[in-house]
Structure formats: structure tokens, C-alpha cells
Design a protein around this motif. Structure first.
Motif, PDB file in Angstrom:
ATOM      1  N   ILE A   1      -4.008   5.986   0.690  1.00 26.50           N
ATOM      2  CA  ILE A   1      -3.161   5.079   1.705  1.00 26.50           C
ATOM      3  C   ILE A   1      -3.886   5.114   3.093  1.00 26.50           C
ATOM      4  CG2 ILE A   1      -1.151   5.068   3.092  1.00 26.50           C
ATOM      5  CD1 ILE A   1       0.563   5.992   0.629  1.00 26.50           C
ATOM      6  N   PRO A   2      -4.328   6.334   3.735  1.00 29.19           N
ATOM      7  CA  PRO A   2      -5.050   6.207   4.958  1.00 29.19           C
ATOM      8  C   PRO A   2      -6.504   5.762   4.774  1.00 29.19           C
ATOM      9  CG  PRO A   2      -4.722   8.528   4.452  1.00 29.19           C
ATOM     10  CD  PRO A   2      -3.981   7.637   3.245  1.00 29.19           C
ATOM     11  N   ALA A   3      -7.027   6.010   3.301  1.00 23.14           N
ATOM     12  CA  ALA A   3      -8.436   5.652   3.169  1.00 23.14           C
ATOM     13  C   ALA A   3      -8.428   4.102   3.024  1.00 23.14           C
ATOM     14  CB  ALA A   3      -8.908   6.311   1.887  1.00 23.14           C
ATOM     15  N   VAL A   4      -7.524   3.424   2.373  1.00 25.25           N
ATOM     16  CA  VAL A   4      -7.760   2.021   2.250  1.00 25.25           C
ATOM     17  C   VAL A   4      -7.220   1.309   3.450  1.00 25.25           C
ATOM     18  CG1 VAL A   4      -6.373   0.026   1.192  1.00 25.25           C
ATOM     19  CG2 VAL A   4      -6.961   1.824  -0.086  1.00 25.25           C
ATOM     20  N   ALA A   5      -6.464   2.154   4.212  1.00 25.80           N
ATOM     21  CA  ALA A   5      -6.092   1.473   5.670  1.00 25.80           C
ATOM     22  C   ALA A   5      -7.097   1.449   6.804  1.00 25.80           C
ATOM     23  CB  ALA A   5      -4.861   2.384   6.169  1.00 25.80           C
ATOM     24  N   GLY A   6      -8.007   2.567   6.474  1.00 24.93           N
ATOM     25  CA  GLY A   6      -8.960   2.677   7.397  1.00 24.93           C
ATOM     26  C   GLY A   6     -10.266   1.827   7.122  1.00 24.93           C
ATOM     27  N   GLU A   7     -10.622   1.401   5.928  1.00 22.49           N
ATOM     28  CA  GLU A   7     -11.414   0.539   5.580  1.00 22.49           C
ATOM     29  C   GLU A   7     -11.082  -0.863   6.080  1.00 22.49           C
ATOM     30  OE1 GLU A   7     -11.630   1.039   1.395  1.00 22.49           O
ATOM     31  OE2 GLU A   7     -12.494   2.997   1.371  1.00 22.49           O
TER      32      GLU A   7
ATOM     33  N   LEU B   1       0.166   6.161  11.371  1.00 27.83           N
ATOM     34  CA  LEU B   1       0.566   7.516  11.027  1.00 27.83           C
ATOM     35  C   LEU B   1       2.347   7.878  10.915  1.00 27.83           C
ATOM     36  CD1 LEU B   1      -2.409   9.425  12.577  1.00 27.83           C
ATOM     37  CD2 LEU B   1      -1.771   8.871   9.991  1.00 27.83           C
ATOM     38  N   LEU B   2       2.767   7.326  11.971  1.00 29.12           N
ATOM     39  CA  LEU B   2       4.309   7.709  12.341  1.00 29.12           C
ATOM     40  C   LEU B   2       5.254   7.672  10.975  1.00 29.12           C
ATOM     41  CD1 LEU B   2       6.304   8.836  14.129  1.00 29.12           C
ATOM     42  CD2 LEU B   2       6.611   6.660  15.017  1.00 29.12           C
ATOM     43  N   PRO B   3       5.362   6.294  10.245  1.00 30.21           N
ATOM     44  CA  PRO B   3       6.074   6.149   9.215  1.00 30.21           C
ATOM     45  C   PRO B   3       5.413   7.158   8.066  1.00 30.21           C
ATOM     46  CG  PRO B   3       5.192   3.876   9.933  1.00 30.21           C
ATOM     47  CD  PRO B   3       4.637   4.975  10.820  1.00 30.21           C
ATOM     48  N   ARG B   4       4.260   7.697   8.124  1.00 29.46           N
ATOM     49  CA  ARG B   4       3.809   8.586   6.961  1.00 29.46           C
ATOM     50  C   ARG B   4       4.615   9.784   6.991  1.00 29.46           C
ATOM     51  NH1 ARG B   4       2.871   7.050   2.889  1.00 29.46           N
ATOM     52  NH2 ARG B   4       1.239   8.715   2.524  1.00 29.46           N
TER      53      ARG B   4
ATOM     54  N   LEU C   1       0.700  -1.447   0.103  1.00 30.12           N
ATOM     55  CA  LEU C   1      -0.033   0.015  -0.048  1.00 30.12           C
ATOM     56  C   LEU C   1       0.860   1.396   0.017  1.00 30.12           C
ATOM     57  CD1 LEU C   1      -3.034   1.346   0.060  1.00 30.12           C
ATOM     58  CD2 LEU C   1      -2.788   0.988   2.617  1.00 30.12           C
ATOM     59  N   ILE C   2       1.776   1.141   0.737  1.00 30.02           N
ATOM     60  CA  ILE C   2       3.014   2.296   0.754  1.00 30.02           C
ATOM     61  C   ILE C   2       3.425   2.954  -0.494  1.00 30.02           C
ATOM     62  CG2 ILE C   2       5.008   0.980   0.646  1.00 30.02           C
ATOM     63  CD1 ILE C   2       4.503   4.141   2.692  1.00 30.02           C
ATOM     64  N   GLY C   3       3.228   2.047  -1.854  1.00 24.67           N
ATOM     65  CA  GLY C   3       3.642   2.456  -2.976  1.00 24.67           C
ATOM     66  C   GLY C   3       2.731   3.280  -3.945  1.00 24.67           C
ATOM     67  N   LEU C   4       1.500   3.436  -3.374  1.00 25.25           N
ATOM     68  CA  LEU C   4       0.510   4.188  -4.097  1.00 25.25           C
ATOM     69  C   LEU C   4       0.941   5.650  -4.128  1.00 25.25           C
ATOM     70  CD1 LEU C   4      -2.929   3.125  -2.603  1.00 25.25           C
ATOM     71  CD2 LEU C   4      -1.806   2.285  -4.788  1.00 25.25           C
ATOM     72  N   GLU C   5       0.857   6.479  -5.177  1.00 28.47           N
ATOM     73  CA  GLU C   5       1.239   7.754  -5.241  1.00 28.47           C
ATOM     74  C   GLU C   5       0.161   8.626  -4.996  1.00 28.47           C
ATOM     75  OE1 GLU C   5       1.848   8.722  -9.601  1.00 28.47           O
ATOM     76  OE2 GLU C   5       3.790   6.888  -9.718  1.00 28.47           O
ATOM     77  N   ASP C   6      -1.159   8.159  -4.688  1.00 28.79           N
ATOM     78  CA  ASP C   6      -2.094   9.291  -4.056  1.00 28.79           C
ATOM     79  C   ASP C   6      -1.890   8.900  -2.621  1.00 28.79           C
ATOM     80  OD1 ASP C   6      -4.146  10.385  -3.017  1.00 28.79           O
ATOM     81  OD2 ASP C   6      -5.671   9.746  -4.394  1.00 28.79           O
ATOM     82  N   ASN C   7      -1.409   9.928  -1.997  1.00 30.91           N
ATOM     83  CA  ASN C   7      -1.154   9.785  -0.473  1.00 30.91           C
ATOM     84  C   ASN C   7      -2.447   9.949   0.509  1.00 30.91           C
ATOM     85  OD1 ASN C   7       1.428   9.935  -0.524  1.00 30.91           O
ATOM     86  ND2 ASN C   7       1.543  12.120  -0.398  1.00 30.91           N
ATOM     87  N   ASP C   8      -3.904  10.396  -0.204  1.00 25.64           N
ATOM     88  CA  ASP C   8      -5.083  10.288   0.145  1.00 25.64           C
ATOM     89  C   ASP C   8      -5.477   8.637   0.364  1.00 25.64           C
ATOM     90  OD1 ASP C   8      -4.944  12.970   1.050  1.00 25.64           O
ATOM     91  OD2 ASP C   8      -6.489  13.751  -0.480  1.00 25.64           O
TER      92      ASP C   8
ATOM     93  N   ILE D   1       0.205  -4.069   4.290  1.00 26.90           N
ATOM     94  CA  ILE D   1      -0.923  -4.017   3.341  1.00 26.90           C
ATOM     95  C   ILE D   1      -0.568  -4.438   1.969  1.00 26.90           C
ATOM     96  CG2 ILE D   1      -3.202  -3.114   2.869  1.00 26.90           C
ATOM     97  CD1 ILE D   1      -2.792  -1.265   5.604  1.00 26.90           C
ATOM     98  N   LEU D   2      -0.995  -5.428   1.599  1.00 24.94           N
ATOM     99  CA  LEU D   2      -0.496  -5.977   0.196  1.00 24.94           C
ATOM    100  C   LEU D   2      -1.704  -5.905  -0.836  1.00 24.94           C
ATOM    101  CD1 LEU D   2       2.080  -8.665   1.065  1.00 24.94           C
ATOM    102  CD2 LEU D   2       2.427  -6.193   0.993  1.00 24.94           C
ATOM    103  N   ARG D   3      -1.394  -5.854  -2.038  1.00 25.65           N
ATOM    104  CA  ARG D   3      -2.240  -6.154  -3.219  1.00 25.65           C
ATOM    105  C   ARG D   3      -2.617  -7.344  -2.995  1.00 25.65           C
ATOM    106  NH1 ARG D   3      -5.435  -2.347  -5.770  1.00 25.65           N
ATOM    107  NH2 ARG D   3      -3.602  -1.224  -6.241  1.00 25.65           N
ATOM    108  N   ALA D   4      -3.798  -7.918  -3.616  1.00 30.15           N
ATOM    109  CA  ALA D   4      -4.457  -9.430  -3.374  1.00 30.15           C
ATOM    110  C   ALA D   4      -5.420  -9.631  -4.676  1.00 30.15           C
ATOM    111  CB  ALA D   4      -4.983  -9.728  -2.042  1.00 30.15           C
ATOM    112  N   ASP D   5      -5.581 -10.694  -4.785  1.00 26.87           N
ATOM    113  CA  ASP D   5      -6.689 -11.211  -5.605  1.00 26.87           C
ATOM    114  C   ASP D   5      -7.976 -11.312  -5.207  1.00 26.87           C
ATOM    115  OD1 ASP D   5      -4.884 -11.153  -7.886  1.00 26.87           O
ATOM    116  OD2 ASP D   5      -4.378 -13.350  -7.436  1.00 26.87           O
ATOM    117  N   ARG D   6      -7.959 -11.892  -4.248  1.00 36.03           N
ATOM    118  CA  ARG D   6      -9.531 -12.190  -3.585  1.00 36.03           C
ATOM    119  C   ARG D   6      -9.974 -10.839  -3.067  1.00 36.03           C
ATOM    120  NH1 ARG D   6     -10.852 -12.780   1.837  1.00 36.03           N
ATOM    121  NH2 ARG D   6      -8.672 -13.358   2.455  1.00 36.03           N
ATOM    122  N   GLU D   7      -9.285  -9.930  -2.509  1.00 39.39           N
ATOM    123  CA  GLU D   7      -9.909  -8.471  -2.196  1.00 39.39           C
ATOM    124  C   GLU D   7      -8.743  -7.644  -2.754  1.00 39.39           C
ATOM    125  OE1 GLU D   7     -10.790  -7.876   1.740  1.00 39.39           O
ATOM    126  OE2 GLU D   7     -12.069  -9.776   2.067  1.00 39.39           O
TER     127      GLU D   7
END
Length: 301
Positions: A117-123, A222-225, A108-115, A194-200
Motif C-alpha cells: 500500500i505505501p509502496a504503490v502510493a509512494g510511486e 498515514l493517519l488512516p493506516r 488500494l486499501i483492499g490489498l492484503e500486503d500492507n507493505d 487510489i483505484l485499480r485501472a486498465d491504462r495503469e
């Protein structure tokens, strides 16, 4: 099958115990693969504390260095049952071995859209927040350890943080840390786990498995962000934005997340000054990371 870099880092970190385990690891791998009747299906990968061997059937075998921090990984996966996390198919607790659903390498850290990252993590956090089984360890049992850690850091580095900031962190321990909800907490919830997957689209990996406040995971996230914003000249504004995005997606109280994050920043300041971080053990980058943690600890106090 044992990556050289992983062997070297394990021995450097763990000393003689790590050297003995690395020497034994090939036979552990053979025994685990044989007992689960699986065959390697790709190159061995590794993280900081374990190796991951792709095997036939879109699964992986993960074998971790035997450490208390890895004791409850299988239990967390069993509690979730594939809900927001990779599925557990088999586990061998004596060997710290897991047979898991395979994911992709994209983090997930590899996404270019910084918004995003917390949105996916929150879900994901919202889905991982379930009633905890009785046998998982409780974060609240670590409260005295945290309290002593902050006080000893303040004594060792008296000029690092203002007294009011240290006191705010101690208040987090007393007010949030000693009594916590009976919910499953990942315990090492950051965007590299948090890793990209096929099932989800995305699934969580590498949990520690605790009972406690899910807002603690938000603070850990948040700290590594700080890294994307080190050159911005303004850490507090974008990190506050990420905090709010995470809180809304996770359906958690943003003030609780902020307070846990403030404690984590104070801890990060003292830890970094003593030991460095995995990304920087010394030098200019370490100084910048410690300064960033302290800037946020002050902003969120």
C-alpha cells in the motif's frame, strides 16, 4: 439514479442546502449527460460528497456537492494530464461535474500486503509531483488556520496530549507550513482514493488540488493506516515501516513526512474528540481511533 443512502447522508451533513441540492440533482444529471452526449452504462455509485455514473466509452460522470473543497479538482486533473491520475475529458465547473476515465472499483486499501500500500502510493506520489500552475490554491495559506486549530484544541482538551507534542505540531506549521514548494499536491491522498485501472495498474482520484509540499500527502496517507494495526498493541513500529516505504518510493524526505504526519495526528485527535470520524461517530471504536492518533502524535513528536 440518486442513491438513497447518498441523499440521506448529504442532507444530514449539509442541512437545507443539501436537501435543495439533492432535489435539483436529477435535473443536473440530465443536463450534464445531454450536454456531453453520453448515456448511462451501469448503476450509479457514490462517495461521501458526489455521485459517479458509468457512461458509454469507458468513462464516468462525477457530480459533486458544490463545496469549496471541490473547486480545483478539474484543475489538478488537467495539470497531471493522466500522469498517475485518471484522465479528465470534460468539466462543467458551475455544476461541479467531471467526465473522467473509468477505473475499477477496487481500492488500494483492499490489498492484503500492507507493505504494498505505501509502496504503490509512494510511486504514484512521485509521478503526481509536478510543477504547479499558478491558479491552484496554496496550502501555505492554511497555515494560520492550522495553527489556531491546534491551539484551540489544546485549550479545549488540555489533558489529551503533552505540551511538547502540541508544540511539535505548532512547529510543523511554522517551519513547514508557511513556506512550501511550488508543486502540485493531491490534498486528500489516502488509499481509498487510489483505484485499480486498465491504462495503469493504479490511478489517483478525488484530488483537492493544492500547491505545496508533497510530503503533506504522505502525512495524510498515514493517519488512516492505523486501522490494520489497532489490535496489534504496537502502532508506532508498523506505521514507521510504512512511512519509510512510502518515503523511499516517493523519493521524499522521511523526516518531513513524519512531521506532517505528527501534525495530522494532533489534528485528528482534536477533530475526533469534537466530531467523531466518518468510520465512528461515537462509542468504543471512536475512543480507540482517537487513542491511536494520540499515540502516534506522541511517538512522532
Amino acid at each position: 439514479m440518486i442513491p438513497e443512502k447518498f441523499a440521506e447522508s448529504t442532507i444530514a451533513r449539509e442541512g437545507d442546502r443539501g436537501r435543495a441540492w439533492i432535489a435539483e440533482l436529477p435535473s443536473i444529471v440530465d443536463d450534464v449527460l445531454s450536454s456531453w452526449n453520453v448515456e448511462p452504462d451501469g448503476a450509479t455509485m457514490h462517495g461521501e460528497v458526489g455521485i459517479v455514473i458509468p457512461v458509454a466509452g469507458d468513462r464516468v460522470v462525477k457530480i459533486s456537492f458544490p463545496h469549496p473543497g471541490n473547486d480545483y479538482e478539474a484543475d489538478a486533473f488537467e495539470a497531471w494530464g493522466g500522469r498517475g491520475a485518471v484522465r479528465l475529458h470534460q468539466h462543467d465547473d458551475a455544476r461541479y461535474a467531471l467526465l473522467l476515465e473509468r477505473t475499477h472499483a477496487e481500492q488500494l486499501i483492499g490489498l492484503e500486503d500492507n507493505d504494498q500500500i505505501p509502496a504503490v502510493a509512494g510511486e504514484l506520489s512521485k509521478r503526481l509531483t509536478i510543477a504547479a500552475p499558478d491558479h491552484l490554491p496554496r496550502l501555505s495559506d492554511r497555515a494560520d488556520e492550522w495553527y489556531d486549530e491546534v491551539r484551540s484544541g489544546a485549550a479545549e482538551f488540555p489533558d489529551a496530549l503533552p505540551t511538547r507534542v502540541v508544540d511539535a505540531a505548532l512547529d510543523v506549521v511554522d517551519e513547514l507550513g508557511r513556506e512550501q514548494p511550488e508543486l502540485v499536491v493531491h490534498g486528500d491522498f489516502h488509499a481509498r482514493n487510489i483505484l485499480r485501472a486498465d491504462r495503469e495498474p493504479w490511478l489517483a482520484v478525488d484530488p483537492k488540488g493544492y500547491v505545496g509540499d508533497p510530503a503533506y500527502d504522505g502525512g495524510t496517507l498515514l493517519l488512516p493506516r492505523v486501522l490494520p494495526y489497532l489490535d496489534s498493541g504496537d502502532l508506532a513500529t508498523p506505521l514507521q515501516r510504512e512511512l519509510e516505504i512510502f518515503a523511499e518510493a516517493a523519493d521524499l524526505d522521511r523526516d518531513r513526512i513524519r512531521r506532517w504526519a505528527q501534525l495530522r495526528c494532533v489534528q485528528g485527535s482534536y477533530y475526533g474528540r469534537r466530531n467523531g470520524f466518518g468510520r465512528a461517530r461515537s462509542g468504543v471504536l471512536l475512543d480507540r481511533l482517537v487513542a491511536a492518533a494520540e499515540q502516534l502524535a506522541i511517538a512522532w513528536a
